[in-house]
Design an enzyme around this catalytic site. Structure first.
Site, PDB file in Angstrom:
ATOM      1  N   LEU A  37      -6.335  12.922  -9.922  1.00  0.00           N
ATOM      2  CA  LEU A  37      -7.219  12.358 -10.954  1.00  0.00           C
ATOM      3  C   LEU A  37      -6.406  11.829 -12.137  1.00  0.00           C
ATOM      4  CD1 LEU A  37     -10.320  14.769 -10.923  1.00  0.00           C
ATOM      5  CD2 LEU A  37     -10.015  12.594  -9.742  1.00  0.00           C
ATOM      6  N   THR A 126       2.380  -1.438   1.494  1.00  0.00           N
ATOM      7  CA  THR A 126       1.917  -2.705   0.915  1.00  0.00           C
ATOM      8  C   THR A 126       2.789  -3.866   1.387  1.00  0.00           C
ATOM      9  OG1 THR A 126       1.846  -3.914  -1.177  1.00  0.00           O
ATOM     10  CG2 THR A 126       3.269  -2.013  -1.130  1.00  0.00           C
ATOM     11  N   ASP A 127       2.217  -5.062   1.377  1.00  0.00           N
ATOM     12  CA  ASP A 127       3.021  -6.244   1.724  1.00  0.00           C
ATOM     13  C   ASP A 127       4.094  -6.523   0.669  1.00  0.00           C
ATOM     14  OD1 ASP A 127       1.333  -7.126  -0.319  1.00  0.00           O
ATOM     15  OD2 ASP A 127       0.671  -8.942   0.711  1.00  0.00           O
ATOM     16  N   GLU A 128       3.938  -5.907  -0.522  1.00  0.00           N
ATOM     17  CA  GLU A 128       4.905  -6.193  -1.598  1.00  0.00           C
ATOM     18  C   GLU A 128       6.312  -5.695  -1.272  1.00  0.00           C
ATOM     19  OE1 GLU A 128       3.751  -5.649  -5.631  1.00  0.00           O
ATOM     20  OE2 GLU A 128       1.710  -6.337  -5.273  1.00  0.00           O
ATOM     21  N   TYR A 151       7.278  -0.880  -8.912  1.00  0.00           N
ATOM     22  CA  TYR A 151       6.223  -0.433  -7.994  1.00  0.00           C
ATOM     23  C   TYR A 151       6.630  -0.680  -6.542  1.00  0.00           C
ATOM     24  CZ  TYR A 151       2.098  -0.946  -5.009  1.00  0.00           C
ATOM     25  OH  TYR A 151       1.221  -0.863  -3.948  1.00  0.00           O
ATOM     26  N   ALA A 153       9.496  -1.364  -5.251  1.00  0.00           N
ATOM     27  CA  ALA A 153      10.723  -0.653  -4.852  1.00  0.00           C
ATOM     28  C   ALA A 153      10.389   0.800  -4.510  1.00  0.00           C
ATOM     29  CB  ALA A 153      11.753  -0.713  -5.975  1.00  0.00           C
ATOM     30  N   LYS A 155       7.510   1.915  -3.372  1.00  0.00           N
ATOM     31  CA  LYS A 155       6.792   1.928  -2.093  1.00  0.00           C
ATOM     32  C   LYS A 155       7.769   1.709  -0.927  1.00  0.00           C
ATOM     33  CE  LYS A 155       2.797   2.094  -1.532  1.00  0.00           C
ATOM     34  NZ  LYS A 155       1.861   3.251  -1.361  1.00  0.00           N
ATOM     35  N   PRO A 206      -6.978 -13.526 -18.982  1.00  0.00           N
ATOM     36  CA  PRO A 206      -5.540 -13.785 -18.973  1.00  0.00           C
ATOM     37  C   PRO A 206      -5.020 -14.192 -17.589  1.00  0.00           C
ATOM     38  CG  PRO A 206      -5.972 -11.421 -19.102  1.00  0.00           C
ATOM     39  CD  PRO A 206      -7.300 -12.092 -19.051  1.00  0.00           C
TER      40      PRO A 206
HETATM   41  P1  NAD Z   1      -5.638   3.260  -7.150  1.00  0.00           P
HETATM   42  O1  NAD Z   1      -4.674   3.180  -8.286  1.00  0.00           O
HETATM   43  O2  NAD Z   1      -7.008   2.713  -7.319  1.00  0.00           O
HETATM   44  O3  NAD Z   1      -5.810   4.788  -6.712  1.00  0.00           O
HETATM   45  C1  NAD Z   1      -4.735   5.668  -6.599  1.00  0.00           C
HETATM   46  C2  NAD Z   1      -5.289   7.089  -6.448  1.00  0.00           C
HETATM   47  O4  NAD Z   1      -4.179   7.979  -6.268  1.00  0.00           O
HETATM   48  C3  NAD Z   1      -6.053   7.591  -7.691  1.00  0.00           C
HETATM   49  O5  NAD Z   1      -7.227   8.253  -7.297  1.00  0.00           O
HETATM   50  C4  NAD Z   1      -5.089   8.568  -8.340  1.00  0.00           C
HETATM   51  O6  NAD Z   1      -5.717   9.604  -9.084  1.00  0.00           O
HETATM   52  C5  NAD Z   1      -4.332   9.101  -7.125  1.00  0.00           C
HETATM   53  N1  NAD Z   1      -2.996   9.616  -7.469  1.00  0.00           N
HETATM   54  C6  NAD Z   1      -2.045   9.001  -8.212  1.00  0.00           C
HETATM   55  N2  NAD Z   1      -0.965   9.800  -8.326  1.00  0.00           N
HETATM   56  C7  NAD Z   1      -1.227  10.927  -7.608  1.00  0.00           C
HETATM   57  C8  NAD Z   1      -0.494  12.098  -7.321  1.00  0.00           C
HETATM   58  N3  NAD Z   1       0.720  12.304  -7.842  1.00  0.00           N
HETATM   59  N4  NAD Z   1      -1.056  13.046  -6.537  1.00  0.00           N
HETATM   60  C9  NAD Z   1      -2.322  12.871  -6.025  1.00  0.00           C
HETATM   61  N5  NAD Z   1      -3.061  11.790  -6.290  1.00  0.00           N
HETATM   62  C10 NAD Z   1      -2.524  10.813  -7.060  1.00  0.00           C
HETATM   63  O7  NAD Z   1      -4.890   2.604  -5.930  1.00  0.00           O
HETATM   64  P2  NAD Z   1      -5.477   1.719  -4.716  1.00  0.00           P
HETATM   65  O8  NAD Z   1      -5.532   0.319  -5.135  1.00  0.00           O
HETATM   66  O9  NAD Z   1      -6.669   2.393  -4.169  1.00  0.00           O
HETATM   67  O10 NAD Z   1      -4.257   1.850  -3.679  1.00  0.00           O
HETATM   68  C11 NAD Z   1      -4.214   2.926  -2.756  1.00  0.00           C
HETATM   69  C12 NAD Z   1      -2.975   2.801  -1.896  1.00  0.00           C
HETATM   70  O11 NAD Z   1      -3.000   1.557  -1.207  1.00  0.00           O
HETATM   71  C13 NAD Z   1      -1.662   2.811  -2.687  1.00  0.00           C
HETATM   72  O12 NAD Z   1      -0.733   3.562  -1.952  1.00  0.00           O
HETATM   73  C14 NAD Z   1      -1.251   1.354  -2.763  1.00  0.00           C
HETATM   74  O13 NAD Z   1       0.136   1.234  -2.834  1.00  0.00           O
HETATM   75  C15 NAD Z   1      -1.793   0.831  -1.450  1.00  0.00           C
HETATM   76  N6  NAD Z   1      -2.163  -0.594  -1.409  1.00  0.00           N
HETATM   77  C16 NAD Z   1      -3.006  -1.122  -2.354  1.00  0.00           C
HETATM   78  C17 NAD Z   1      -3.406  -2.452  -2.239  1.00  0.00           C
HETATM   79  C18 NAD Z   1      -4.354  -3.070  -3.246  1.00  0.00           C
HETATM   80  O14 NAD Z   1      -4.600  -4.271  -3.170  1.00  0.00           O
HETATM   81  N7  NAD Z   1      -4.930  -2.320  -4.172  1.00  0.00           N
HETATM   82  C19 NAD Z   1      -2.921  -3.239  -1.181  1.00  0.00           C
HETATM   83  C20 NAD Z   1      -2.058  -2.671  -0.242  1.00  0.00           C
HETATM   84  C21 NAD Z   1      -1.702  -1.344  -0.364  1.00  0.00           C
HETATM   85  O1  DAU Z   2      -0.244  -7.135  -2.263  1.00  0.00           O
HETATM   86  C1  DAU Z   2      -0.687  -5.802  -2.325  1.00  0.00           C
HETATM   87  C2  DAU Z   2      -0.631  -5.316  -3.748  1.00  0.00           C
HETATM   88  O2  DAU Z   2      -1.680  -5.992  -4.438  1.00  0.00           O
HETATM   89  C3  DAU Z   2      -0.788  -3.803  -3.878  1.00  0.00           C
HETATM   90  O3  DAU Z   2       0.322  -3.187  -3.273  1.00  0.00           O
HETATM   91  C4  DAU Z   2      -0.894  -3.383  -5.339  1.00  0.00           C
HETATM   92  O4  DAU Z   2      -1.159  -1.991  -5.420  1.00  0.00           O
HETATM   93  C5  DAU Z   2      -2.020  -4.146  -5.973  1.00  0.00           C
HETATM   94  O5  DAU Z   2      -2.093  -3.834  -7.354  1.00  0.00           O
HETATM   95  C6  DAU Z   2      -1.838  -5.650  -5.791  1.00  0.00           C
HETATM   96  O6  DAU Z   2      -0.687  -6.120  -6.559  1.00  0.00           O
HETATM   97  P1  DAU Z   2      -0.724  -7.511  -7.364  1.00  0.00           P
HETATM   98  O7  DAU Z   2       0.296  -7.442  -8.435  1.00  0.00           O
HETATM   99  O8  DAU Z   2      -0.687  -8.668  -6.428  1.00  0.00           O
HETATM  100  O9  DAU Z   2      -2.225  -7.403  -7.936  1.00  0.00           O
HETATM  101  P2  DAU Z   2      -2.837  -7.733  -9.376  1.00  0.00           P
HETATM  102  O10 DAU Z   2      -4.324  -7.661  -9.228  1.00  0.00           O
HETATM  103  O11 DAU Z   2      -2.208  -6.948 -10.471  1.00  0.00           O
HETATM  104  O12 DAU Z   2      -2.444  -9.262  -9.587  1.00  0.00           O
HETATM  105  C7  DAU Z   2      -2.843 -10.256  -8.667  1.00  0.00           C
HETATM  106  C8  DAU Z   2      -2.260 -11.583  -9.143  1.00  0.00           C
HETATM  107  O13 DAU Z   2      -2.924 -11.956 -10.365  1.00  0.00           O
HETATM  108  C9  DAU Z   2      -0.787 -11.526  -9.476  1.00  0.00           C
HETATM  109  O14 DAU Z   2      -0.191 -12.774  -9.127  1.00  0.00           O
HETATM  110  C10 DAU Z   2      -0.754 -11.351 -10.998  1.00  0.00           C
HETATM  111  C11 DAU Z   2      -1.989 -12.105 -11.436  1.00  0.00           C
HETATM  112  N1  DAU Z   2      -2.662 -11.575 -12.654  1.00  0.00           N
HETATM  113  C12 DAU Z   2      -2.972 -10.265 -12.701  1.00  0.00           C
HETATM  114  C13 DAU Z   2      -3.610  -9.730 -13.799  1.00  0.00           C
HETATM  115  C14 DAU Z   2      -3.940  -8.254 -13.878  1.00  0.00           C
HETATM  116  C15 DAU Z   2      -3.013 -12.461 -13.683  1.00  0.00           C
HETATM  117  O15 DAU Z   2      -2.754 -13.672 -13.617  1.00  0.00           O
HETATM  118  N2  DAU Z   2      -3.663 -11.933 -14.767  1.00  0.00           N
HETATM  119  C16 DAU Z   2      -3.962 -10.607 -14.884  1.00  0.00           C
HETATM  120  O16 DAU Z   2      -4.526 -10.190 -15.926  1.00  0.00           O
END
Ligand code: NAD
Ligand code: DAU
Length: 337
Positions: A37, A126-128, A151, A153, A155, A206
């Site tokens: 949390l 993640t694809d990153e 981030y 790095a 992952k 933004p």
């Molecule tokens: P999020 O930030 O919404 O949720 C992360 C959750 O992990 C939260 O509930 C947080 O409380 C919990 N958490 C954080 N640190 C913790 C710890 N030390 N111990 C236990 N719980 C902990 O993230 P998300 O967007 O749901 O991403 C989930 C996973 O998917 C991540 O591993 C992320 O790298 C991966 N991922 C995300 C995306 C995306 O687009 N959001 C895409 C590809 C992969």
């Molecule tokens: O590709 C998978 C990843 O996607 C996950 O591993 C990450 O956890 C997830 O956060 C996401 O990363 P991004 O950096 O791609 O997502 P974000 O939503 O932060 O940004 C998406 C794109 O939008 C990126 O090119 C940055 C841009 N951006 C983001 C924000 C928050 C803006 O232009 N303005 C903004 O305010």
């Protein structure tokens, strides 16, 4: 009834909560949601399943060996590790917790899996980890890892540890690498919910740099379906890319949201770029499609309309978030851009 016990870490976040709801609706499994949390974890995200006898919530930190030991003593068959610090911009401001949770936390989970009879360990990556693409090409599972942010790095380090455990100890690891998710319950620091909620408040939107960075967007439920396929059919030791086959520039996403909401483009504000900003992500998901008969089913326009509607219908959810500690983060992030 199948009594398989699945430990979902990070289940109170965006993808984890959607995944748990999806799994409980489809299978009889027992789900233990282990979550620290943090600012991103929210018990409200799973309020509707709290009374389900197959679901338990345990508050704990994957970076704490003691917290993990007590949950593993109850018996765990499968680990699905979503827990992470997930926001690139926060990793640039303060990388420390990214190392602790994403690397040390994954290491602790791998150690538990090594000591006990865990049947599957799915590392949600993640694809990153692949870095950034130019105009052409797509990431395949054999693209060299070349992360650019603290981030990504962290992952990547976790992926490498997971693969090393598979090769060295035979830990039953599978890794998924998905592209950008969108859908309900996404924390409003990420592009899509930030733009929707700012637009609803008539605040500036933004857009980093020239707005021409490209992401491959996938609906969170299509991601959940892919993890389900990897859980049931994936080959141990394999990596599976998951993508939406849906490349969009950021500015295109912002304008789409404005058109769905009927808000003016004058809200858009181009701001200083993110340092080290990856230009383009695109996923080749042919392996998961071919080998695990997976496909994306959500139409992007429909998925976006439903997502916008969710934020309209759940104003209290994001207004509570945006009125708390989030304000300080937002100030720090956007004040001088
Ligand atoms: P999020 O930030 O919404 O949720 C992360 C959750 O992990 C939260 O509930 C947080 O409380 C919990 N958490 C954080 N640190 C913790 C710890 N030390 N111990 C236990 N719980 C902990 O993230 P998300 O967007 O749901 O991403 C989930 C996973 O998917 C991540 O591993 C992320 O790298 C991966 N991922 C995300 C995306 C995306 O687009 N959001 C895409 C590809 C992969
Ligand atoms: O590709 C998978 C990843 O996607 C996950 O591993 C990450 O956890 C997830 O956060 C996401 O990363 P991004 O950096 O791609 O997502 P974000 O939503 O932060 O940004 C998406 C794109 O939008 C990126 O090119 C940055 C841009 N951006 C983001 C924000 C928050 C803006 O232009 N303005 C903004 O305010």
């Amino acid at each position: 009834m199948d009594k398989t016990r699945i430990l979902v870490t990070g289940g109170c976040g965006f993808i984890g909560s959607n995944f748990i709801r999806y799994m409980l609706s489809k299978y009889p499994y027992i789900i233990i949601n282990f979550d620290k949390l943090t600012y991103a974890g929210n018990l409200e995200n799973l309020k509707d399943v709290e009374s389900d006898s197959r679901y338990t919530f345990v508050r704990g930190d994957i970076a704490s060996k003691a917290d993990l030991a007590s949950v593993f003593e109850q018996g765990i068959d499968v680990i699905i590790n979503f827990a992470a610090e997930s926001h690139v911009d926060r990793s640039i401001l303060d990388p420390d917790t990214f190392i602790r949770t994403n690397i040390n936390g994954t290491f602790n989970l791998l150690e538990e899996a090594r000591k006990r009879e865990v049947k599957r360990f799915i590392q949600i990556s993640t694809d990153e980890v692949y870095g950034s693409l130019g105009k052409e090409g797509k990431f395949t599972e054999s693209t060299p890892l070349s992360p650019n942010s603290p981030y990504s790095a962290s992952k990547t380090a976790a992926d490498m540890l997971a693969m090393a455990y598979h090769k060295t100890y035979g830990t039953p690891v599978l890794i998924t690498r998905c592209s950008n998710n969108y859908g309900p319950y996404q924390f409003p620091e990420k592009l899509i919910p930030l733009i929707i909620t700012n637009a609803l408040e008539d605040k500036e939107l933004p857009v980093y740099g020239d707005g021409m960075n490209v992401r491959d967007w996938i609906h969170v439920i299509d991601h959940a379906v892919a993890i389900d396929a990897v859980l049931h059919k994936g080959v141990l030791g394999n990596v599976y890319n998951i993508g939406g086959e849906n490349e969009r520039t950021n500015i295109e996403i912002v304008k789409l949201i404005l058109s769905i909401l009927g808000k003016p483009e004058s809200l858009i504000k181009y701001v200083t770029d993110r340092p080290g900003h990856d230009r383009r992500y695109a996923i080749d998901s042919s392996r998961i499609k071919r080998e695990l008969t997976y496909s994306v089913t959500t139409d992007f326009r429909k998925g976006m309309e439903d997502t916008v509607k969710w934020y309209l219908d759940n104003r209290g959810w994001w207004e509570r978030i945006k009125s708390g500690a989030y304000l300080e983060y937002y100030d720090l992030m956007y004040k001088n851009r």
